[in-house]
Design a protein around this motif. Sequence first.
Motif, PDB file in Angstrom:
ATOM      1  N   LYS A   1       0.814  -1.214   0.000  1.00 20.22           N
ATOM      2  CA  LYS A   1       0.000   0.000   0.000  1.00 20.22           C
ATOM      3  C   LYS A   1       0.846   1.263   0.000  1.00 20.22           C
ATOM      4  CE  LYS A   1      -4.168  -1.896   2.111  1.00 20.22           C
ATOM      5  NZ  LYS A   1      -4.999  -1.577   0.926  1.00 20.22           N
ATOM      6  N   SER A   2       2.172   1.094  -0.004  1.00 15.36           N
ATOM      7  CA  SER A   2       3.117   2.198  -0.069  1.00 15.36           C
ATOM      8  C   SER A   2       2.972   3.168   1.094  1.00 15.36           C
ATOM      9  CB  SER A   2       2.966   2.960  -1.400  1.00 15.36           C
ATOM     10  OG  SER A   2       4.121   3.707  -1.682  1.00 15.36           O
ATOM     11  N   TYR A   3       2.834   2.630   2.315  1.00 11.16           N
ATOM     12  CA  TYR A   3       2.753   3.467   3.501  1.00 11.16           C
ATOM     13  C   TYR A   3       4.118   4.113   3.756  1.00 11.16           C
ATOM     14  CZ  TYR A   3      -1.720   1.253   4.743  1.00 11.16           C
ATOM     15  OH  TYR A   3      -3.021   0.798   4.762  1.00 11.16           O
ATOM     16  N   ASN A   4       4.133   5.413   3.940  1.00 10.78           N
ATOM     17  CA  ASN A   4       5.382   6.127   4.184  1.00 10.78           C
ATOM     18  C   ASN A   4       5.979   5.810   5.554  1.00 10.78           C
ATOM     19  OD1 ASN A   4       5.303   7.346   1.678  1.00 10.78           O
ATOM     20  ND2 ASN A   4       4.433   9.269   2.430  1.00 10.78           N
ATOM     21  N   PHE A   5       5.127   5.669   6.557  1.00 13.62           N
ATOM     22  CA  PHE A   5       5.615   5.379   7.907  1.00 13.62           C
ATOM     23  C   PHE A   5       6.443   4.097   7.907  1.00 13.62           C
ATOM     24  CE2 PHE A   5       5.452   3.459  12.064  1.00 13.62           C
ATOM     25  CZ  PHE A   5       5.659   4.520  12.929  1.00 13.62           C
ATOM     26  N   HIS A   6       5.962   3.075   7.243  1.00 14.78           N
ATOM     27  CA  HIS A   6       6.632   1.780   7.235  1.00 14.78           C
ATOM     28  C   HIS A   6       7.998   1.880   6.552  1.00 14.78           C
ATOM     29  CE1 HIS A   6       2.602   0.746   8.306  1.00 14.78           C
ATOM     30  NE2 HIS A   6       2.862  -0.562   8.361  1.00 14.78           N
ATOM     31  N   ALA A   7       8.103   2.697   5.478  1.00 15.92           N
ATOM     32  CA  ALA A   7       9.381   2.840   4.776  1.00 15.92           C
ATOM     33  C   ALA A   7      10.412   3.541   5.651  1.00 15.92           C
ATOM     34  CB  ALA A   7       9.181   3.607   3.468  1.00 15.92           C
ATOM     35  N   VAL A   8      10.001   4.591   6.369  1.00 17.23           N
ATOM     36  CA  VAL A   8      10.929   5.294   7.249  1.00 17.23           C
ATOM     37  C   VAL A   8      11.361   4.382   8.391  1.00 17.23           C
ATOM     38  CG1 VAL A   8      11.244   7.273   8.778  1.00 17.23           C
ATOM     39  CG2 VAL A   8       9.961   7.540   6.640  1.00 17.23           C
ATOM     40  N   ALA A   9      10.414   3.606   8.934  1.00 16.78           N
ATOM     41  CA  ALA A   9      10.745   2.661  10.002  1.00 16.78           C
ATOM     42  C   ALA A   9      11.739   1.618   9.503  1.00 16.78           C
ATOM     43  CB  ALA A   9       9.477   1.988  10.515  1.00 16.78           C
ATOM     44  N   ALA A  10      11.581   1.175   8.253  1.00 21.09           N
ATOM     45  CA  ALA A  10      12.514   0.194   7.687  1.00 21.09           C
ATOM     46  C   ALA A  10      13.907   0.784   7.576  1.00 21.09           C
ATOM     47  CB  ALA A  10      12.015  -0.257   6.318  1.00 21.09           C
ATOM     48  N   ALA A  11      14.003   2.056   7.136  1.00 20.89           N
ATOM     49  CA  ALA A  11      15.307   2.703   7.019  1.00 20.89           C
ATOM     50  C   ALA A  11      15.983   2.816   8.371  1.00 20.89           C
ATOM     51  CB  ALA A  11      15.147   4.080   6.377  1.00 20.89           C
ATOM     52  N   GLU A  12      15.222   3.162   9.388  1.00 18.28           N
ATOM     53  CA  GLU A  12      15.802   3.294  10.724  1.00 18.28           C
ATOM     54  C   GLU A  12      16.184   1.931  11.299  1.00 18.28           C
ATOM     55  OE1 GLU A  12      13.464   5.628  13.336  1.00 18.28           O
ATOM     56  OE2 GLU A  12      13.863   7.500  12.256  1.00 18.28           O
ATOM     57  N   ALA A  13      15.413   0.892  10.945  1.00 13.83           N
ATOM     58  CA  ALA A  13      15.712  -0.446  11.461  1.00 13.83           C
ATOM     59  C   ALA A  13      17.060  -0.951  10.972  1.00 13.83           C
ATOM     60  CB  ALA A  13      14.607  -1.418  11.057  1.00 13.83           C
ATOM     61  N   ALA A  14      17.472  -0.534   9.775  1.00 11.93           N
ATOM     62  CA  ALA A  14      18.755  -0.973   9.212  1.00 11.93           C
ATOM     63  C   ALA A  14      19.862   0.026   9.458  1.00 11.93           C
ATOM     64  CB  ALA A  14      18.602  -1.220   7.716  1.00 11.93           C
ATOM     65  N   GLY A  15      19.533   1.178  10.031  1.00 12.18           N
ATOM     66  CA  GLY A  15      20.517   2.232  10.221  1.00 12.18           C
ATOM     67  C   GLY A  15      20.432   3.226   9.087  1.00 12.18           C
ATOM     68  N   LEU A  16      20.051   4.450   9.405  1.00 14.41           N
ATOM     69  CA  LEU A  16      19.768   5.436   8.365  1.00 14.41           C
ATOM     70  C   LEU A  16      20.991   5.739   7.507  1.00 14.41           C
ATOM     71  CD1 LEU A  16      17.323   6.966   7.398  1.00 14.41           C
ATOM     72  CD2 LEU A  16      17.947   8.865   8.898  1.00 14.41           C
ATOM     73  N   ASN A  17      22.146   5.883   8.121  1.00 14.77           N
ATOM     74  CA  ASN A  17      23.360   6.193   7.355  1.00 14.77           C
ATOM     75  C   ASN A  17      23.679   5.087   6.352  1.00 14.77           C
ATOM     76  OD1 ASN A  17      24.099   8.728   8.445  1.00 14.77           O
ATOM     77  ND2 ASN A  17      24.898   7.741  10.278  1.00 14.77           N
ATOM     78  N   ASN A  18      23.667   3.842   6.838  1.00 14.99           N
ATOM     79  CA  ASN A  18      23.977   2.715   5.955  1.00 14.99           C
ATOM     80  C   ASN A  18      22.941   2.558   4.852  1.00 14.99           C
ATOM     81  OD1 ASN A  18      26.295   2.005   7.372  1.00 14.99           O
ATOM     82  ND2 ASN A  18      25.167   0.693   8.794  1.00 14.99           N
ATOM     83  N   THR A  19      21.675   2.785   5.191  1.00 12.23           N
ATOM     84  CA  THR A  19      20.603   2.637   4.209  1.00 12.23           C
ATOM     85  C   THR A  19      20.721   3.675   3.100  1.00 12.23           C
ATOM     86  OG1 THR A  19      19.126   1.753   5.900  1.00 12.23           O
ATOM     87  CG2 THR A  19      18.107   2.585   3.884  1.00 12.23           C
ATOM     88  N   VAL A  20      20.996   4.930   3.467  1.00 16.15           N
ATOM     89  CA  VAL A  20      21.123   5.997   2.476  1.00 16.15           C
ATOM     90  C   VAL A  20      22.334   5.745   1.579  1.00 16.15           C
ATOM     91  CG1 VAL A  20      21.609   8.454   2.165  1.00 16.15           C
ATOM     92  CG2 VAL A  20      19.884   7.727   3.819  1.00 16.15           C
ATOM     93  N   GLU A  21      23.432   5.274   2.176  1.00 16.73           N
ATOM     94  CA  GLU A  21      24.617   4.962   1.380  1.00 16.73           C
ATOM     95  C   GLU A  21      24.327   3.837   0.385  1.00 16.73           C
ATOM     96  OE1 GLU A  21      29.259   3.469   1.961  1.00 16.73           O
ATOM     97  OE2 GLU A  21      27.982   3.853   3.715  1.00 16.73           O
ATOM     98  N   PHE A  22      23.613   2.810   0.833  1.00 17.88           N
ATOM     99  CA  PHE A  22      23.238   1.685  -0.034  1.00 17.88           C
ATOM    100  C   PHE A  22      22.340   2.166  -1.174  1.00 17.88           C
ATOM    101  CE2 PHE A  22      20.219  -1.905  -0.796  1.00 17.88           C
ATOM    102  CZ  PHE A  22      21.123  -2.794  -1.349  1.00 17.88           C
ATOM    103  N   LEU A  23      21.383   3.007  -0.856  1.00 16.09           N
ATOM    104  CA  LEU A  23      20.478   3.558  -1.868  1.00 16.09           C
ATOM    105  C   LEU A  23      21.247   4.367  -2.895  1.00 16.09           C
ATOM    106  CD1 LEU A  23      17.526   4.042  -2.766  1.00 16.09           C
ATOM    107  CD2 LEU A  23      17.509   6.040  -1.270  1.00 16.09           C
ATOM    108  N   SER A  24      22.204   5.144  -2.433  1.00 15.97           N
ATOM    109  CA  SER A  24      23.010   5.963  -3.335  1.00 15.97           C
ATOM    110  C   SER A  24      23.810   5.101  -4.298  1.00 15.97           C
ATOM    111  CB  SER A  24      23.938   6.864  -2.521  1.00 15.97           C
ATOM    112  OG  SER A  24      24.771   7.618  -3.368  1.00 15.97           O
ATOM    113  N   GLN A  25      24.396   4.018  -3.794  1.00 17.40           N
ATOM    114  CA  GLN A  25      25.203   3.141  -4.637  1.00 17.40           C
ATOM    115  C   GLN A  25      24.363   2.455  -5.714  1.00 17.40           C
ATOM    116  OE1 GLN A  25      26.971   0.491  -1.792  1.00 17.40           O
ATOM    117  NE2 GLN A  25      28.583   1.941  -1.192  1.00 17.40           N
TER     118      GLN A  25
END
Length: 799
Positions: free
Chosen positions: A550-574
């Motif tokens: 359903k593309s809930y935004n809350f769940h996506a942000v929670a997922a990013a924080e669950a994996a570590g925001l810095n690491n997640t953003v770096e992975f997304l960038s790569q």
Amino acid sequence: MRLLSVIGSQARKRFPRPVRQTLVGLLLIVLVSQTVLGVLAYRAAVDHLRQNDPRQLQNRSEVSFFFAPLRLQVGSSISSGEVIEYLGELGYVESADETPGSFKTGDNTITVTPRAVVFQQLSIRIERHRIDALTAGGQPVMEVQLEPLPMQEFVRYLQNESLREQRVRRTVLVPGAVPELLSDAVISIEDRRFFQHHGIDVFGIARRVLSGQGGGSSLTQQLIKNTIFKGAKGEFWQKYLSFLPANWQRKATDVFLALAAEKMMSKDEILAAYLSVVPLGAAEGVELHGVAVAAQEYFGKNLYELDLAEAAALAGMIHKPSFYLGRARDADYNAITDRRNSVLDLMGRNLPSKYSAAVIDRAKRVPMQFVFANSRRSERPAAAYSRHFVEFAAHNLTLELAQVQSSEGALHVSTTLDFRLQKEATEIAESAARELQKPIARVCRASRTDKVRCSALVPQVALVAMDPQTGQILAMVGGINSNFNYATAKRSPGSVIKPFIYLRSIQRGHIRGQAFTPATILDPQTDELRGYRPEQNIGRKSTVRVGLAKSYNFHAVAAAEAAGLNNTVEFLSQLTGSHPEVSGMAAIGGTAGSETSLLSLVQAYTVFPNNGRLATATFQRSFEQAGVTKDLASTEPRAVADAGAAYVVTQMMRSVVGPRGTAPDFLGLAGFNSDAMVAAKSGTGMVADVWFVALTPRLVVGVWTGLPQNEIPLRLSDGFSGARVAAPIVAKFMRSVRRVRAELLTGDFQLARNVTRLRIDPNANCTTTGGGVEEYFIIGREPPPCRQGGRQQDESLKR
């Protein structure tokens, strides 16, 4: 003789005998010197032509791009009309004589006589839009390939740094294959004695000079000018005749080069080579070289379909194409009509037995009209389908290709682009852009008063289709009637990047002391986020699978924080080539630097069908130079994520096109069954960007559509969501894939070794042995078992 006697008598009276002998000696020396210089110049010309064959265009670096060859297989789906259309794009003409470059039809069979010796005569029997039988060279075969369609050429003159690279479209004519109408027209106006002279028309030069017209160059000299002289630097005539102006250097040499060319080439070869390279204007910034592409552009016809009036007009344009083209674009056809009629008069005068006065008169009465096929979609040549693709591919050649194209001359590149898929993609994208104009104008008028500006808003549509196993780009549409390539432009991605966020969290994330899994339950009302809390589409309490569906935004942000925001953003960038800020907004594609291109996004999505391995986009299949063909090996996909995590997220994305997802109608629109192996994700950017990506085990298709300048917002509340706008475009393309390349929609996603399938209680994030639903987990990251023997499990399952 009497004149010479008079001159001799006067010389004897005026000069003494010794002086006369000296003068005669000097005259003989001059004559002998001129003869020696002439012989030396001729030999130099011969040597130069041997090294710079006009047929091979050695004085320029030329890269010709071709669609992937059309493969025909017994049992594959294709209609007779599609085969005939393909042959027509190649320049083949229907004929019962089986001449090279022709085809004939009859009894559900198409017989093709190729013009290239590497292809055998082919018979194609088609029953009910399927290939029933194939024969090549008289022998039954199961599969053949047709001659590849040309796209476009890029030309760079090697020895002249001042000339920029040109974008060129050209179709090479085979010697002896120039249509008679056109041959007669060109020779009549450009070189009437072409078949009589040996490279230089002395009588023609004298006639034109005495009449004050100047010029008089033969077709052979013009061929030399367009191939040998253009862009030349540091050649023998420039070294030894440097004391002369540049134009005189050429004039003093082209006589010898033309004579040498006539020794090296037949008349048919000279005529075909000349008519393949003669400049005839430009369309959409692409130079048109040769009569074949000019016939397609100006008349929307195959070269062999031109009538007498059209052939005469094309021949008449040769000496001043830009002048006549400029007038015609302003709908002023007087100049080109007068020129055409002059050519017709010459044809009637020079060849009265072939072109009677009545025939010429009828041709003169035909009104002149150019169709400008490049701007009229229904009549555009095949090369126009691939304009954005070939421009991008040309500037992304591998180092190996770049080296050979600059040192050895003409290079033919066979690309990965599938002509039939590209044609379907282009037509679907154009139709979608037209359909979008009305709702966009309606929303614009509701928010603005400038109605003229609203009606002028033009949405763009880009589409990319890739084979994830090889990385081959099968179709690329960069926009509609635009010089800008929106398939490679960076735009705001919105929710279409969420699967990469979940990929990281499924692989390594934890929440509330437990592994982050598709069964993890998130509740926006009670769960806390350490960073950004979405303001829109927060969602409801649900599992992570439902949150993605359903593309809930809350769940996506929670997922990013669950994996570590810095690491997640770096992975997304790569993965996507973006550079998002380290913020919770990055999880929903809304922070500064989140922008990515459709091509990069489709490439990134290959990690899902490949179980964590990323395929690199590939544009070329092989290249041919100097008669040698080299196949280019596909780059093996490289591991960038855990195989199990990629497989689990792929299964989660299947819910996007399920009954509870954002695109529940997609499977039906695309012609799939409800249990089809299809995963997808929709997305809506921050202002005016709408996305949808769908994938099967063999295919990834992405669509972006929006307003390039973000003139007005395209909001979810106004119906501009990826699922409602972009998904139907992908679905239509998938239907075309089913008809054209059905094998790309088959197969299963391969279960990763470190993945297990368990039954869970979807309301309690626990595994159960009975009831519940099936879910996928990485081994070692499964939820705990549900409590046994109590009523809680039963009640939760009922709920």
